[in-house]
Design a protein around this motif. Structure first.
Motif, mmCIF file in Angstrom:
data_model
loop_
_atom_site.group_PDB
_atom_site.id
_atom_site.type_symbol
_atom_site.label_atom_id
_atom_site.label_comp_id
_atom_site.label_asym_id
_atom_site.label_seq_id
_atom_site.Cartn_x
_atom_site.Cartn_y
_atom_site.Cartn_z
ATOM 1 N N GLY A 105 0.903 -1.158 -0.181
ATOM 2 C CA GLY A 105 -0.135 0.305 -0.119
ATOM 3 C C GLY A 105 0.841 1.264 -0.279
ATOM 4 O O GLY A 105 1.979 1.606 0.051
ATOM 5 N N VAL A 106 0.142 2.714 0.209
ATOM 6 C CA VAL A 106 0.744 3.809 -0.123
ATOM 7 C C VAL A 106 1.432 4.452 1.452
ATOM 8 O O VAL A 106 0.451 3.922 2.123
ATOM 9 C CB VAL A 106 -0.040 4.804 -0.789
ATOM 10 C CG1 VAL A 106 0.695 6.345 -0.657
ATOM 11 C CG2 VAL A 106 -0.166 4.383 -2.193
ATOM 12 N N ARG A 109 1.699 8.753 4.878
ATOM 13 C CA ARG A 109 2.141 10.452 5.605
ATOM 14 C C ARG A 109 2.128 10.430 3.355
ATOM 15 O O ARG A 109 2.385 11.940 3.680
ATOM 16 C CB ARG A 109 4.319 9.988 5.326
ATOM 17 C CG ARG A 109 4.494 9.241 4.256
ATOM 18 C CD ARG A 109 6.173 9.437 4.756
ATOM 19 N NE ARG A 109 7.380 8.745 3.686
ATOM 20 C CZ ARG A 109 7.585 7.477 3.771
ATOM 21 N NH1 ARG A 109 6.572 6.692 4.735
ATOM 22 N NH2 ARG A 109 8.073 6.405 2.246
ATOM 23 N N LEU A 110 2.545 9.621 2.787
ATOM 24 C CA LEU A 110 1.836 9.891 1.212
ATOM 25 C C LEU A 110 0.697 10.139 0.944
ATOM 26 O O LEU A 110 0.249 10.228 -0.244
ATOM 27 C CB LEU A 110 2.790 9.424 0.467
ATOM 28 C CG LEU A 110 4.549 9.384 1.007
ATOM 29 C CD1 LEU A 110 5.132 8.387 -0.132
ATOM 30 C CD2 LEU A 110 4.876 10.896 0.147
ATOM 31 N N ASN A 111 -0.197 10.005 1.916
ATOM 32 C CA ASN A 111 -1.843 9.020 1.315
ATOM 33 C C ASN A 111 -2.546 9.869 1.139
ATOM 34 O O ASN A 111 -3.208 9.912 -0.061
ATOM 35 C CB ASN A 111 -1.744 7.696 1.747
ATOM 36 C CG ASN A 111 -3.059 6.861 1.467
ATOM 37 O OD1 ASN A 111 -3.171 7.118 0.288
ATOM 38 N ND2 ASN A 111 -4.246 6.323 2.477
ATOM 39 N N HIS A 174 -5.654 2.533 7.071
ATOM 40 C CA HIS A 174 -6.288 1.727 8.112
ATOM 41 C C HIS A 174 -5.532 0.270 7.225
ATOM 42 O O HIS A 174 -5.865 -0.936 7.771
ATOM 43 C CB HIS A 174 -7.366 1.209 8.646
ATOM 44 C CG HIS A 174 -8.674 1.202 8.121
ATOM 45 N ND1 HIS A 174 -9.125 2.058 7.615
ATOM 46 C CD2 HIS A 174 -9.018 0.180 7.579
ATOM 47 C CE1 HIS A 174 -9.983 2.121 6.311
ATOM 48 N NE2 HIS A 174 -9.926 0.956 7.196
ATOM 49 N N ASN A 175 -5.299 0.268 5.852
ATOM 50 C CA ASN A 175 -5.399 -0.691 5.414
ATOM 51 C C ASN A 175 -4.205 -1.323 4.549
ATOM 52 O O ASN A 175 -4.121 -2.717 4.214
ATOM 53 C CB ASN A 175 -6.675 -0.625 4.167
ATOM 54 C CG ASN A 175 -8.383 -1.649 4.832
ATOM 55 O OD1 ASN A 175 -8.054 -1.947 5.578
ATOM 56 N ND2 ASN A 175 -8.995 -1.129 3.563
ATOM 57 N N GLN A 176 -3.343 -0.611 4.854
ATOM 58 C CA GLN A 176 -1.784 -1.302 4.487
ATOM 59 C C GLN A 176 -1.456 -2.044 5.416
ATOM 60 O O GLN A 176 -1.729 -2.567 6.462
ATOM 61 C CB GLN A 176 -0.861 -0.368 5.020
ATOM 62 C CG GLN A 176 -1.033 0.780 4.144
ATOM 63 C CD GLN A 176 -2.076 2.034 4.452
ATOM 64 O OE1 GLN A 176 -2.268 1.855 5.600
ATOM 65 N NE2 GLN A 176 -1.699 3.709 4.083
ATOM 66 N N ILE A 220 -11.323 -5.070 3.270
ATOM 67 C CA ILE A 220 -10.853 -5.509 3.286
ATOM 68 C C ILE A 220 -10.042 -6.950 3.105
ATOM 69 O O ILE A 220 -11.655 -7.801 3.030
ATOM 70 C CB ILE A 220 -10.346 -5.624 5.374
ATOM 71 C CG1 ILE A 220 -10.281 -4.306 5.746
ATOM 72 C CG2 ILE A 220 -8.741 -6.166 5.286
ATOM 73 C CD1 ILE A 220 -10.120 -4.407 6.864
ATOM 74 N N VAL A 221 -8.619 -7.063 2.319
ATOM 75 C CA VAL A 221 -8.949 -8.474 2.348
ATOM 76 C C VAL A 221 -8.334 -9.750 2.831
ATOM 77 O O VAL A 221 -7.779 -9.111 4.028
ATOM 78 C CB VAL A 221 -7.253 -8.714 0.536
ATOM 79 C CG1 VAL A 221 -7.437 -10.218 0.190
ATOM 80 C CG2 VAL A 221 -7.807 -7.601 -0.833
ATOM 81 N N THR A 222 -9.240 -10.487 3.106
ATOM 82 C CA THR A 222 -9.555 -11.825 4.229
ATOM 83 C C THR A 222 -8.274 -12.547 4.408
ATOM 84 O O THR A 222 -7.820 -12.936 5.120
ATOM 85 C CB THR A 222 -10.639 -12.222 4.515
ATOM 86 O OG1 THR A 222 -11.167 -13.015 3.052
ATOM 87 C CG2 THR A 222 -12.192 -11.423 4.496
ATOM 88 N N GLY A 223 -7.619 -12.547 2.561
ATOM 89 C CA GLY A 223 -6.828 -14.025 2.682
ATOM 90 C C GLY A 223 -5.320 -13.412 3.084
ATOM 91 O O GLY A 223 -5.207 -12.421 3.911
ATOM 92 N N LYS A 224 -4.700 -14.253 3.039
ATOM 93 C CA LYS A 224 -3.076 -13.624 4.032
ATOM 94 C C LYS A 224 -1.916 -13.809 2.449
ATOM 95 O O LYS A 224 -1.851 -15.127 1.440
ATOM 96 C CB LYS A 224 -2.665 -15.007 4.932
ATOM 97 C CG LYS A 224 -3.435 -14.818 6.014
ATOM 98 C CD LYS A 224 -2.921 -15.962 7.090
ATOM 99 C CE LYS A 224 -4.176 -15.480 8.113
ATOM 100 N NZ LYS A 224 -4.127 -16.886 9.665
#
Length: 224
Positions: A105-106, A109-111, A174-176, A220-224
């Protein structure tokens, strides 16, 4: 004699920590198959999908090497796509690469507009990964970049035919996700090291309701 000994030590040490070009290759895969767009694949839950695109950012890469040394990669952000998943990380004094860490993800600070280093997308040159992309990777000054976008068609009624279009857009500070792992680098040449990783898209999409998702923002992608 002492000066000769010092010279010999220097000559031996220099090749060990000579500068090397480091490349990171992240091959996208589904069920051990290299991902090809516009191709049918069966996911881990048996659902059939056919993808039009799968793009994501990785950033803030750190290389851990030679018994505790850390090299930070610049530039900070890279865009990874099915057709462009080999990244030149730079030239570093590395002999043994032990592990690496990066953010999927981004970084905050840059997002978004609240980021300490953020700037409007139109301020980036066209070749910059944070500039305009196709498909779009930006959701506006308030919400920032989409860390990952994946889109295509999925089977909605278990007849093994893809019939329902879907788009998944992962965004928000919150998604990185931070990834850290040991690696084994291939010494391609005397002055080049290559790291090969796999991105298992079928794990990223695990348990996602693709047949009924439609266009989903912020999921949110639930896999790993």
């Amino acid at each position: 004699m002492r000066n000769l000994l010092i010279a010999l030590i220097v000559c031996v040490a220099c090749p060990l920590f000579s500068q090397k070009d480091v490349f990171l290759h992240i091959t996208p895969k589904i069920d051990q198959q290299v991902l090809m767009l516009q191709t049918n694949y069966q996911l881990l839950n048996g659902q059939m999908v056919n993808l039009d695109h799968f793009n994501y950012y990785i950033s803030d890469i750190e290389l851990y090497h030679d018994g505790g040394l850390i090299s930070q990669v610049a530039p900070a952000v890279f865009l990874v796509t099915p057709s462009d998943h080999g990244i030149y990380l730079g030239n570093y004094p590395i002999q043994n690469l032990d592990s690496l860490q990066f953010l999927v993800g981004v970084p905050p600070r840059l997002n978004t507009q609240s980021g300490t280093e953020a700037q409007d997308i139109s301020a980036y040159p066209n070749t910059h990964p944070l500039s305009f992309q196709s498909p779009a990777m930006y959701w506006g000054w308030q919400f920032g970049y989409m860390h990952m976008v994946v889109g295509g068609s999925a089977d909605s009624n278990n007849d093994q035919q893809v019939d329902a279009y879907f788009e998944l857009h992962n965004l928000g500070n919150h998604n990185q996700r931070v990834v850290e792992m040991p690696v084994v680098a291939t010494q391609t040449t005397l002055n080049q090291k290559d790291v090969y990783l796999e991105c298992r898209l079928d794990h990223w999409l695990l348990n996602m309701p693709l047949g009924t998702a439609g266009v989903l923002h912020g999921g949110i992608v639930t896999g790993k």
